[in-house]
Design an enzyme around this catalytic site. Sequence first.
Site, PDB file in Angstrom:
ATOM      1  N   THR A 116       0.662  -1.728   0.441  1.00  0.00           N
ATOM      2  CA  THR A 116       0.328  -0.225  -0.542  1.00  0.00           C
ATOM      3  C   THR A 116       1.107   1.564  -0.019  1.00  0.00           C
ATOM      4  OG1 THR A 116      -2.254  -1.529   1.526  1.00  0.00           O
ATOM      5  CG2 THR A 116      -1.884   0.773   1.062  1.00  0.00           C
ATOM      6  N   ASP A 202     -12.395   3.419   2.007  1.00  0.00           N
ATOM      7  CA  ASP A 202     -11.451   3.736   2.761  1.00  0.00           C
ATOM      8  C   ASP A 202     -10.076   5.173   2.315  1.00  0.00           C
ATOM      9  OD1 ASP A 202     -11.715   1.353   4.800  1.00  0.00           O
ATOM     10  OD2 ASP A 202     -10.610   0.011   4.209  1.00  0.00           O
ATOM     11  N   ARG A 263     -15.095   3.976   9.458  1.00  0.00           N
ATOM     12  CA  ARG A 263     -14.611   2.588  10.109  1.00  0.00           C
ATOM     13  C   ARG A 263     -12.916   2.193  10.724  1.00  0.00           C
ATOM     14  NH1 ARG A 263     -14.245  -2.863   5.728  1.00  0.00           N
ATOM     15  NH2 ARG A 263     -12.598  -1.234   4.447  1.00  0.00           N
ATOM     16  N   TRP A 265      -9.569   1.728  11.906  1.00  0.00           N
ATOM     17  CA  TRP A 265      -8.552   0.982  11.116  1.00  0.00           C
ATOM     18  C   TRP A 265      -7.749   0.519  12.072  1.00  0.00           C
ATOM     19  CZ3 TRP A 265      -4.179   2.637   7.796  1.00  0.00           C
ATOM     20  CH2 TRP A 265      -3.105   1.926   7.526  1.00  0.00           C
TER      21      TRP A 265
END
Length: 350
Positions: A116, A202, A263, A265
């Site tokens: 990522t 996200d 949400r 992480w």
Amino acid sequence: MRRRTFLGMSSGLGIVATGMVSTPAVAGGRRPDAIVATDGSGDHSGIQAAVDAAPAAAGVPYVIGVRPGTYLGQVVIPATKPNLELRGLGRRPDQVVIADDRANGTPKPGGGTWGTSGSASVTVDGAGFKATNLTFANLFDEAAHPEITGRQAVAVLTRADRLVFEKVRFLANQDTLYVNSSAAGVIARVYLRDCYVEGDVDFIFGRATAVFDRCRIHSLDRGSTPNGYVTAPSTDITNPHGLLFHRCRFTSDAPAGTVFLGRPWHPSQDPNAIGQTVIRESWIGAHIPEVAWTAFGTWPWEEARFAEYRNFGPGAIVSDNRPQLTAEQAASTTVEAFLSGSDGWNPARC
């Protein structure tokens, strides 16, 4: 196949259409110290070449002016090059595009994949960095690469302190803008004003303290349910300030009630990553459901630091499932409070 749209205009890869007000070619600040141009008329023809040529450990801003064009290839602003500014010299942010096209699962030369962080089109490790009047994009085409399952494709990764983005567009799908810090527990502040961020899953995430001031946050329609998640903060428990959205607009072409505001992480299942997202005095579209927050794996959203204050619009529903700041809490949850730190930094005044 998903297409990005901006203010009702199909923009393909999202690098043409824009809804921002035109800005002068060299609006504000000092004259550029170096010019980048694709046609060879400047000091450099590529962004990384201009960064490499900039002075190390500069105590004053060093401005790199970027003439209209599309500049492909990864860019890294190293920690040894503080106080750099990338300034788009077009009349609009869409006229200067800095982009790459790799994802988490894209194979690396020599083996392995990029991951990522390694997928980022632009990585900022230099403190005091500023970007104005341009576009950062990750052009990874998910539909063209069904063999790649790691689809996180970052447009910009930040890990430094005292960063400013003004009239900047961030374009990608999953994990568009990764606002991080150099290590857990290290404070890294980012101020974004009059910016546009788009993505689906996200697409604003990380542990930095990041303030979005009068920005537009656009969720793409990926044709599924849920359609995505706007934020995934991983704020360290020692940091009282995570993600703040102040007077922003949350928009989407996705069906009503199919996109979550966020949400929590927990990278590597870190129990100290108690994410914070606060949205205040912002317009929220109908794509956000009544229960606006959701769990991330086994981590419930109720244990994160999610809150709203005086939002409005069809998706701004006040209920037991939508934690609200009190007036007293809101008084200390401001742009200035998030950014000031021990040095009194206040880029919002500039």
